[in-house]
Design a protein around this motif. Structure first.
Motif, mmCIF file in Angstrom:
data_model
loop_
_atom_site.group_PDB
_atom_site.id
_atom_site.type_symbol
_atom_site.label_atom_id
_atom_site.label_comp_id
_atom_site.label_asym_id
_atom_site.label_seq_id
_atom_site.Cartn_x
_atom_site.Cartn_y
_atom_site.Cartn_z
ATOM 1 N N TYR A 53 -6.281 -6.687 -10.354
ATOM 2 C CA TYR A 53 -6.400 -6.650 -11.824
ATOM 3 C C TYR A 53 -6.005 -5.267 -12.378
ATOM 4 O O TYR A 53 -5.357 -5.166 -13.412
ATOM 5 C CB TYR A 53 -7.817 -7.028 -12.259
ATOM 6 C CG TYR A 53 -8.081 -8.514 -12.101
ATOM 7 C CD1 TYR A 53 -7.312 -9.447 -12.792
ATOM 8 C CD2 TYR A 53 -9.074 -8.976 -11.256
ATOM 9 C CE1 TYR A 53 -7.532 -10.810 -12.630
ATOM 10 C CE2 TYR A 53 -9.304 -10.339 -11.097
ATOM 11 C CZ TYR A 53 -8.531 -11.249 -11.787
ATOM 12 O OH TYR A 53 -8.726 -12.586 -11.633
ATOM 13 N N ILE A 54 -6.431 -4.227 -11.653
ATOM 14 C CA ILE A 54 -6.055 -2.877 -12.132
ATOM 15 C C ILE A 54 -4.536 -2.727 -12.085
ATOM 16 O O ILE A 54 -3.906 -2.237 -13.023
ATOM 17 C CB ILE A 54 -6.731 -1.770 -11.275
ATOM 18 C CG1 ILE A 54 -8.248 -1.856 -11.390
ATOM 19 C CG2 ILE A 54 -6.253 -0.389 -11.734
ATOM 20 C CD1 ILE A 54 -8.996 -0.869 -10.482
ATOM 21 N N LEU A 55 -3.929 -3.210 -10.991
ATOM 22 C CA LEU A 55 -2.467 -3.107 -10.849
ATOM 23 C C LEU A 55 -1.758 -3.865 -11.973
ATOM 24 O O LEU A 55 -0.800 -3.367 -12.575
ATOM 25 C CB LEU A 55 -2.056 -3.666 -9.480
ATOM 26 C CG LEU A 55 -0.562 -3.603 -9.164
ATOM 27 C CD1 LEU A 55 -0.103 -2.158 -9.046
ATOM 28 C CD2 LEU A 55 -0.256 -4.348 -7.861
ATOM 29 N N ILE A 56 -2.267 -5.060 -12.268
ATOM 30 C CA ILE A 56 -1.639 -5.853 -13.349
ATOM 31 C C ILE A 56 -1.777 -5.114 -14.682
ATOM 32 O O ILE A 56 -0.827 -5.033 -15.462
ATOM 33 C CB ILE A 56 -2.288 -7.261 -13.422
ATOM 34 C CG1 ILE A 56 -1.904 -8.073 -12.174
ATOM 35 C CG2 ILE A 56 -1.870 -7.983 -14.700
ATOM 36 C CD1 ILE A 56 -2.667 -9.372 -12.015
ATOM 37 N N TRP A 85 0.846 -1.205 0.000
ATOM 38 C CA TRP A 85 0.000 0.000 0.000
ATOM 39 C C TRP A 85 0.882 1.256 0.000
ATOM 40 O O TRP A 85 0.683 2.185 -0.787
ATOM 41 C CB TRP A 85 -0.913 -0.054 1.228
ATOM 42 C CG TRP A 85 -1.941 1.033 1.303
ATOM 43 C CD1 TRP A 85 -2.342 1.870 0.297
ATOM 44 C CD2 TRP A 85 -2.703 1.403 2.464
ATOM 45 N NE1 TRP A 85 -3.309 2.735 0.754
ATOM 46 C CE2 TRP A 85 -3.552 2.465 2.082
ATOM 47 C CE3 TRP A 85 -2.764 0.938 3.768
ATOM 48 C CZ2 TRP A 85 -4.445 3.067 2.978
ATOM 49 C CZ3 TRP A 85 -3.655 1.524 4.659
ATOM 50 C CH2 TRP A 85 -4.480 2.585 4.257
ATOM 51 N N ALA A 86 1.877 1.257 0.903
ATOM 52 C CA ALA A 86 2.775 2.421 0.988
ATOM 53 C C ALA A 86 3.531 2.617 -0.327
ATOM 54 O O ALA A 86 3.638 3.740 -0.838
ATOM 55 C CB ALA A 86 3.744 2.228 2.146
ATOM 56 N N LEU A 87 4.059 1.533 -0.883
ATOM 57 C CA LEU A 87 4.811 1.644 -2.147
ATOM 58 C C LEU A 87 3.919 2.185 -3.263
ATOM 59 O O LEU A 87 4.329 3.013 -4.075
ATOM 60 C CB LEU A 87 5.371 0.274 -2.552
ATOM 61 C CG LEU A 87 6.587 -0.217 -1.758
ATOM 62 C CD1 LEU A 87 6.836 -1.688 -2.039
ATOM 63 C CD2 LEU A 87 7.820 0.612 -2.134
ATOM 64 N N MET A 137 8.064 -2.804 -7.329
ATOM 65 C CA MET A 137 8.109 -3.362 -5.975
ATOM 66 C C MET A 137 6.703 -3.505 -5.388
ATOM 67 O O MET A 137 6.444 -4.404 -4.592
ATOM 68 C CB MET A 137 8.963 -2.463 -5.068
ATOM 69 C CG MET A 137 10.440 -2.479 -5.396
ATOM 70 S SD MET A 137 11.123 -4.146 -5.517
ATOM 71 C CE MET A 137 11.081 -4.672 -3.827
ATOM 72 N N THR A 138 5.783 -2.616 -5.806
ATOM 73 C CA THR A 138 4.387 -2.755 -5.355
ATOM 74 C C THR A 138 3.836 -4.096 -5.807
ATOM 75 O O THR A 138 3.207 -4.827 -5.029
ATOM 76 C CB THR A 138 3.514 -1.616 -5.945
ATOM 77 O OG1 THR A 138 4.091 -0.377 -5.597
ATOM 78 C CG2 THR A 138 2.095 -1.691 -5.423
#
Ligand code: FES
Length: 508
Positions: A108-111, A19-21, A56-57
């Motif tokens: 999915y959004i992150l991917i 979350w922080a990253l 890294m996230t």
């Protein structure tokens, strides 16, 4: 013996780190893409840091999901992790399966954001951009996922961390809304430019030295009479020489931008000279005084990890300043093409300095034109080119517009690009709307109505008459840079460019 609760600790710790990253990465991306951080020295590492943070996230989200799967207490199945609303886990009864479903959707959004970023060079920019913007929704959704499903929400340390991250996200989104322009836009419109300037930035300088550089090419160094510092510039910039007979000629600066004591240019005596380069070659001698204005820049380097520079003949001048300004570890190559080595200024010097990064192509040695297709094969970085029209035309047809940056020697006749018609233009500062006739130039109409804009070439090639467009779509008929770049940074060149039927609003 491994503590059986270890995977639960890993799950919680990796979630907070991810979350922080993510928040830092998005915030960093926003600072990069807005006017809050003005790139100083082609800061590719800033972009690298943004990419590293987002990479890294993904790693920590992967650890979070893997530990949820491994942990026997949480007992998440594969479907729980990848199918929204499949998990039976509920921490707040009235929210049902939403908190975990949000986590799945965020994955999915992150991917999608990460995958399209990796394929950025192969994707049309507008698609990449649209998907990249979803990362703003991502940081908000992740906050809800964390707040509604996290088991540490009652811990003070967690609360302080969450509050910090949510505040950072909110501030970053506000900054993004308030400063919508891209870094490229800003470096082009705000810091490095002087749109709508009413007076020329004239300096009286003295010719300090004249140096023969190659057949038909002389180098000139100009200094202020008291040898104090001249105005700063960045690679790609040019100055305008004010010559007798009201001649104004633009020449790219090709010295060291860090050396503020002088401006250096190289001038080819053109066979088609309308008097400018002939005067410079025949009459401009060391010790003579003249006026220069500028520097101005319409050919600025964008941050990139990899560059291909292509110079044709005297087009080497802005390119030389660019490659000399790059950090030594930056990846770049230069194709420097010319008729013969004797006619190519700086050719030997550049090869000596940069070795096989510099490809010198002399037509009389290689017996023909350079093979651009071979050079461009597999190259996905930014291409900067300055040279004659056929070279530019060839590259315009081969390189996507968002990766190609060029500067022309002379104006291109674009009169067939549009139907020339009358239109209206509004001057926002005086709130005056004027009609521009079919046979009248916009620059003339503006100046007759109090615009008082400076201009030089009158052909749409020098960029001196630049004005900022606040509303409406100009009809670009100039040759200063690509139309896409002009629209992206919101400028036009009214000496030749015009408006359409709808009203154009200019920042004048
Ligand atoms: S005066 Fe040169 S571009 Fe308009």
């Amino acid at each position: 013996m491994l503590d059986p609760a270890i995977w639960w600790y890993v799950t919680r710790a990796s979630a907070i780190i991810a979350w922080a990253l993510m928040v830092i990465s998005v915030t960093w991306g926003i600072l990069l893409s807005t006017r809050v951080i003005k790139p100083k020295d082609n800061p590719s590492w800033l972009l690298d840091l943004h990419r590293w943070l987002s990479g890294m996230t993904v790693v920590f989200v992967g650890i979070h999901m893997a530990s949820l799967f491994i942990d026997e207490y949480a007992a998440f199945t594969f479907q729980d992790l990848f199918v929204p609303f499949h998990s039976q886990y509920q921490k707040i009864a009235w929210l049902g399966g939403w908190p975990i479903a949000l986590g799945v959707i965020c994955t999915y959004i992150l991917i999608a954001v990460q995958a399209t970023s990796l394929m950025m060079k192969k994707l049309p920019r507008k698609y990449w951009k649209a998907i990249h913007y979803s990362s703003y929704a991502l940081v908000l959704l992740v906050s809800f996922h964390a707040g509604w499903s996290g088991t540490d929400v009652r811990a003070w340390a967690y609360r302080i961390t969450a509050l910090t991250l949510i505040t950072l996200t909110t501030v970053a989104l506000i900054v993004r809304i308030l400063f919508p322009k891209s870094a490229k836009t800003l470096s082009a419109t705000v810091e490095g430019r002087r749109p709508n300037q009413k007076t020329e930035n004239l300096h009286k300088v003295v010719v300090d030295r004249v140096t023969p550089l190659a057949d038909g090419i002389l180098g000139f160094d100009f200094v202020l009479p008291d040898r104090s510092n001249l105005d700063p510039w960045v690679p790609g910039a040019h100055v305008t020489l004010h010559l007798p007979g009201d001649m104004k000629r633009q020449y790219s600066l090709c010295g060291d931008p860090a050396d503020r004591s002088q401006y250096s240019i190289a001038v080819l005596e053109s066979p088609q000279s309308r008097g400018g380069s002939r005067y410079v070659h025949e009459s401009l001698k060391a010790g003579m005084a003249l006026e220069v204005s500028g520097p101005h820049n319409h050919f600025e380097l964008e941050a990139s990890n990899e560059y291909l520079f292509i110079a044709g003949g005297i087009g080497i001048t802005p390119i030389k300043a660019m490659i000399e300004s790059l950090p030594s570890r930056r990846q770049w190559r230069l194709l420097y093409a010319g008729r013969s080595r004797n006619s190519m200024a700086y050719a030997n010097e550049l090869v000596e300095m940069f070795g096989d990064r510099v490809i010198v192509h002399a037509d009389d040695e290689q017996g023909g034109r350079p093979d651009l297709d071979a050079l461009l094969e597999g190259f996905n970085g930014h291409v900067y080119v300055c040279g004659p029209e056929p070279l530019l035309d060839a590259l315009i047809s081969k390189v996507p517009v968002d990766r190609l940056h060029y500067e022309r020697f002379s104006a291109v006749d674009r009169s067939d690009d549009a139907v020339i018609e009358a239109f209206e233009v509004t001057l926002s500062r005086s709130n005056l709307t004027i009609a521009v006739g079919k046979d009248e130039s916009l620059l003339d109409a503006l100046n007759e109505n109090g615009g008082a804009l400076i201009s030089s070439c009158g052909e749409g090639v020098c960029g001196t008459c630049e004005v900022r467009v606040l509303k409406g779509q100009p009809v670009h008929l100039d040759s200063v840079m690509s139309d896409e770049d002009k629209d992206a940074i919101g400028v036009m060149y009214p000496c030749v460019s015009r408006g359409t039927g709808s009203t154009l609003v200019l920042d004048i």
